[in-house]
Design a protein around this motif. Structure first.
Motif, mmCIF file in Angstrom:
data_model
loop_
_atom_site.group_PDB
_atom_site.id
_atom_site.type_symbol
_atom_site.label_atom_id
_atom_site.label_comp_id
_atom_site.label_asym_id
_atom_site.label_seq_id
_atom_site.Cartn_x
_atom_site.Cartn_y
_atom_site.Cartn_z
ATOM 1 N N GLY A 77 0.839 -1.193 0.000
ATOM 2 C CA GLY A 77 0.000 0.000 0.000
ATOM 3 C C GLY A 77 0.872 1.239 0.000
ATOM 4 O O GLY A 77 1.734 1.413 -0.852
ATOM 5 N N ASN A 108 -1.278 2.748 6.306
ATOM 6 C CA ASN A 108 -2.386 2.221 5.504
ATOM 7 C C ASN A 108 -3.696 2.291 6.285
ATOM 8 O O ASN A 108 -4.734 2.673 5.742
ATOM 9 C CB ASN A 108 -2.091 0.787 5.062
ATOM 10 C CG ASN A 108 -0.984 0.728 4.039
ATOM 11 O OD1 ASN A 108 -0.762 1.675 3.298
ATOM 12 N ND2 ASN A 108 -0.276 -0.376 4.005
ATOM 13 N N SER A 162 -6.979 4.636 5.416
ATOM 14 C CA SER A 162 -8.327 4.074 5.358
ATOM 15 C C SER A 162 -9.264 4.843 6.281
ATOM 16 O O SER A 162 -10.402 5.149 5.919
ATOM 17 C CB SER A 162 -8.302 2.589 5.754
ATOM 18 O OG SER A 162 -7.598 1.833 4.807
ATOM 19 N N PRO A 216 -14.390 5.853 -1.431
ATOM 20 C CA PRO A 216 -13.077 5.202 -1.530
ATOM 21 C C PRO A 216 -12.569 5.048 -2.956
ATOM 22 O O PRO A 216 -11.404 5.341 -3.231
ATOM 23 C CB PRO A 216 -13.292 3.843 -0.872
ATOM 24 C CG PRO A 216 -14.468 4.027 0.015
ATOM 25 C CD PRO A 216 -15.321 5.075 -0.624
ATOM 26 N N SER A 217 -13.420 4.624 -3.870
ATOM 27 C CA SER A 217 -12.966 4.394 -5.241
ATOM 28 C C SER A 217 -12.453 5.684 -5.884
ATOM 29 O O SER A 217 -11.458 5.672 -6.615
ATOM 30 C CB SER A 217 -14.076 3.774 -6.092
ATOM 31 O OG SER A 217 -15.194 4.640 -6.131
ATOM 32 N N LEU A 241 -9.024 6.666 -4.096
ATOM 33 C CA LEU A 241 -7.955 5.748 -4.519
ATOM 34 C C LEU A 241 -7.605 5.944 -5.994
ATOM 35 O O LEU A 241 -6.444 5.825 -6.387
ATOM 36 C CB LEU A 241 -8.347 4.302 -4.214
ATOM 37 C CG LEU A 241 -8.536 3.988 -2.720
ATOM 38 C CD1 LEU A 241 -9.052 2.570 -2.520
ATOM 39 C CD2 LEU A 241 -7.245 4.214 -1.951
ATOM 40 N N ARG A 242 -8.596 6.293 -6.827
ATOM 41 C CA ARG A 242 -8.326 6.580 -8.240
ATOM 42 C C ARG A 242 -7.498 7.857 -8.367
ATOM 43 O O ARG A 242 -6.567 7.935 -9.167
ATOM 44 C CB ARG A 242 -9.622 6.713 -9.034
ATOM 45 C CG ARG A 242 -9.381 6.825 -10.538
ATOM 46 C CD ARG A 242 -10.648 6.837 -11.389
ATOM 47 N NE ARG A 242 -11.742 6.101 -10.816
ATOM 48 C CZ ARG A 242 -12.954 6.634 -10.571
ATOM 49 N NH1 ARG A 242 -13.218 7.887 -10.859
ATOM 50 N NH2 ARG A 242 -13.905 5.900 -10.039
ATOM 51 N N SER A 264 -4.018 7.040 -7.513
ATOM 52 C CA SER A 264 -3.430 6.282 -8.620
ATOM 53 C C SER A 264 -3.025 7.211 -9.768
ATOM 54 O O SER A 264 -1.965 7.036 -10.377
ATOM 55 C CB SER A 264 -4.427 5.237 -9.118
ATOM 56 O OG SER A 264 -3.924 4.564 -10.234
ATOM 57 N N SER A 318 -0.863 3.728 -2.197
ATOM 58 C CA SER A 318 -1.977 3.737 -1.250
ATOM 59 C C SER A 318 -2.504 2.317 -1.104
ATOM 60 O O SER A 318 -2.242 1.459 -1.946
ATOM 61 C CB SER A 318 -3.090 4.668 -1.738
ATOM 62 O OG SER A 318 -3.663 4.168 -2.917
ATOM 63 N N SER A 338 -5.044 -0.733 -1.383
ATOM 64 C CA SER A 338 -6.014 -1.081 -2.430
ATOM 65 C C SER A 338 -7.428 -0.945 -1.868
ATOM 66 O O SER A 338 -7.626 -0.827 -0.655
ATOM 67 C CB SER A 338 -5.789 -2.527 -2.884
ATOM 68 O OG SER A 338 -6.087 -3.416 -1.818
ATOM 69 N N SER A 339 -8.420 -0.975 -2.748
ATOM 70 C CA SER A 339 -9.807 -0.906 -2.276
ATOM 71 C C SER A 339 -10.123 -2.127 -1.421
ATOM 72 O O SER A 339 -10.858 -2.023 -0.437
ATOM 73 C CB SER A 339 -10.783 -0.774 -3.443
ATOM 74 O OG SER A 339 -10.648 -1.851 -4.327
ATOM 75 N N PHE A 344 -8.784 -1.331 1.939
ATOM 76 C CA PHE A 344 -9.646 -0.335 2.576
ATOM 77 C C PHE A 344 -10.861 -1.001 3.204
ATOM 78 O O PHE A 344 -11.186 -0.746 4.365
ATOM 79 C CB PHE A 344 -10.095 0.732 1.576
ATOM 80 C CG PHE A 344 -11.202 1.596 2.118
ATOM 81 C CD1 PHE A 344 -10.923 2.639 2.988
ATOM 82 C CD2 PHE A 344 -12.523 1.337 1.783
ATOM 83 C CE1 PHE A 344 -11.942 3.417 3.521
ATOM 84 C CE2 PHE A 344 -13.543 2.109 2.301
ATOM 85 C CZ PHE A 344 -13.259 3.157 3.175
#
Length: 156
Positions: A52, A85, A89, A99-100, A103-104, A107, A113, A115-116, A119
């Motif tokens: 992460g 991490n 979260s 979250p998506s 996190l996008r 990215s 970070s 990952s989903s 999270f």
């Protein structure tokens, strides 16, 4: 009980969660780590572990007389789990963010970070039932760390 241990550990380390955190480019980090702390000669730096937002580097001095080896980590760990991490979260959840999308965005900037999947694991294991989006995370943690631990304990 594990969730209580993690949160108690986070708060027992002083106020490190309240100190400034920095985004640093890989190039500048390599520049910083490529000098031996003992003899100031060049060190070969290699990425040892990435989980992460957590990264650990292995630095080996290229001076044959020194050959000092050391490891550098960007965050504290508790029971081999990087605290950064879990903190990321928590920030995503407690801020009421999606979250998506967060996190996008990370990215798109090539920011490391969780990952989903991680999270949602953190949410389920440590954070579920502790979300208070109307209160700023920093102030809430500072004023109510024991309260969070008690809530997490009640969830177990």
């Amino acid at each position: 009980m594990y969730a209580v241990c993690v949160w108690t550990h986070i708060f027992s380390r002083g106020h490190w969660y309240d100190e400034p955190k920095y985004l640093v480019s890989h190039e500048k980090l390599m520049e910083l780590l490529s000098s031996c702390p003992y003899c100031s000669c060049h060190s070969n730096v290699e990425t040892h572990t990435v989980k992460g937002a957590y990264v650990k580097f292995r630095c080996v001095c290229s001076n044959n007389d020194c050959r000092h080896t050391h490891y550098w980590e960007n965050t504290p760990k508790f029971k081999e789990k990087p605290i950064i991490n879990l903190l990321l979260s928590a920030v995503i959840l407690f801020s009421g963010s999606i979250p998506s999308k967060v996190l996008r965005a990370f990215s798109m900037l090539s920011l490391l970070s969780p990952s989903s999947k991680t999270f949602f694991l953190h949410q389920k294991t440590y954070l579920h039932g502790v979300s208070f989006p109307s209160v700023q995370l920093k102030d809430f943690f500072h004023r109510f760390p024991t309260f969070i631990v008690l809530i997490l304990f009640a969830l177990l």
